[in-house]
Design an enzyme around this catalytic site. Sequence first.
Site, short mmCIF file in Angstrom:
data_model
loop_
_atom_site.label_atom_id
_atom_site.label_comp_id
_atom_site.label_asym_id
_atom_site.label_seq_id
_atom_site.Cartn_x
_atom_site.Cartn_y
_atom_site.Cartn_z
N TYR A 74 -2.49 0.46 9.91
CA TYR A 74 -2.62 -0.29 8.66
C TYR A 74 -1.35 -0.15 7.82
CZ TYR A 74 -3.79 -1.00 3.75
OH TYR A 74 -3.77 -1.40 2.44
N LYS A 107 -17.66 -1.06 1.05
CA LYS A 107 -16.53 -0.56 1.81
C LYS A 107 -16.86 0.53 2.82
CE LYS A 107 -12.51 0.03 -0.17
NZ LYS A 107 -11.68 -0.89 0.65
N SER A 141 0.83 -1.21 0.00
CA SER A 141 0.00 0.00 0.00
C SER A 141 0.86 1.26 0.00
CB SER A 141 -0.90 0.02 1.24
OG SER A 141 -1.56 1.25 1.38
#
Length: 323
Positions: A141, A178, A114
Site C-alpha cells: 500500500y 473499516k 499517506s
Amino acid sequence: MIIVTGAAGFIGSSLIGRLNDENFNDIIAVDDFSSPDKAKNLEGKKLTGQIHRDVFFEWLGDNQKQVEFIFHLGARTDTTEFDMDLLNRLNLEYTKQVWKACVEFGIPLVYASSAATYGDGEFGYNDDPEIIEKLQPLNPYGISKNEFDKWALVQKKSPYFWIGLKFFNVYGPNEYHKGRMASVIFHAFNQVRATGAMKLFRSHNPHFTDGGQMRDFIYVKDVTDVLYFLLHHRDKSNSGIYNLGSGKARTFLELTRSVFKSLDLPENISFFDTPVDIRDKYQYFTEARMTKLRGIGYEKAFTSLEDGTMDYVRNFLEGHKYL
C-alpha cells in the site's frame, strides 16, 4: 460543483459532511457504492449525484465545465493488501487518470497520499520532495502511494493547483466499516465496552516499551478543516506534497488511557504479540513535520489526542452516530 472520490469512505464522507455544513451542496460523490455499511456514511448528506468510479472519467468528460475542484480520496487503503496489481490499478493508475483529467480540463486537485510512504522513518518525516525518491515503504500500500508521489513530481504537465496530502493516523467518526483497518481508538472503545479491558500489541523493538510505540494521531475533523482550507487557497506556487498529521507523536498507552477516561472506567491494559504477517512492516514511530503546511498560511491548532478521543467516544461511538 465539487467532486469527492472515495466519497462513501471514512475521510471522503466526513469531508462531504463538512462541505454541507458550509453550504456546499453541489457535490458529486464518486465510489463503487457496493458496501451497505459504507452507504450509511452518506445518509442525510446533500449531493447532486453519485457516480460509480468505473464510469467517472466518461462522466467527467461530459460534465467537466461544471467542475470547480476535485478531492481524490478514493484508494485501496488496506495496509495488509499484498495484491500489487490491484493496488497499482486502484491507487496508482487510477490516480494518474485523475491527474491527467485535471490537467486537460483545468481543474484543481487535492489527492490522498499517506505517511505509510515513509517506511521505518529512516529519512525522517519531513515532506521535502527531495527525499521522496529515497523512501522505502514497508508494505505494498505504501509503495503504491509513494510511486504516485514520485510520478507526480516529475510531470511536465500538472494541474494549475495541486496538493498531495500524506495522511498520518487519522481517527474519528465514519470509520465503522473499516474492520481491521479502523483506528486503535475505535478498536479500544469496542474492546473496553465488551470486556472492560484493552489488549495492545507487544513491542518487538528493543527501543520501545510495550505500549510505547508512538504514532502521530490526527482527528478527522482536523483533516477536513485542512481540506476545506485548501479549497479556498489555490495559489499555484504552493502546489506540492504536504504532511497532514498533528505534528506530535503520542504513545498507544496514552491513547488507550484516553479511551478509558472517556468511558469513565478504570484502566485495564495488557499486551499480546504483534501478528506475524505485519510484524516486519510495523511502524514504531511516526511524527509529521508540519512546518510546510503552516508555511502556506494554515494556522488553526490541531485537536489534542485527549480532546479528540473524548469527542469521538462520547459524541459518536457511544451512540453509533455519523459525522
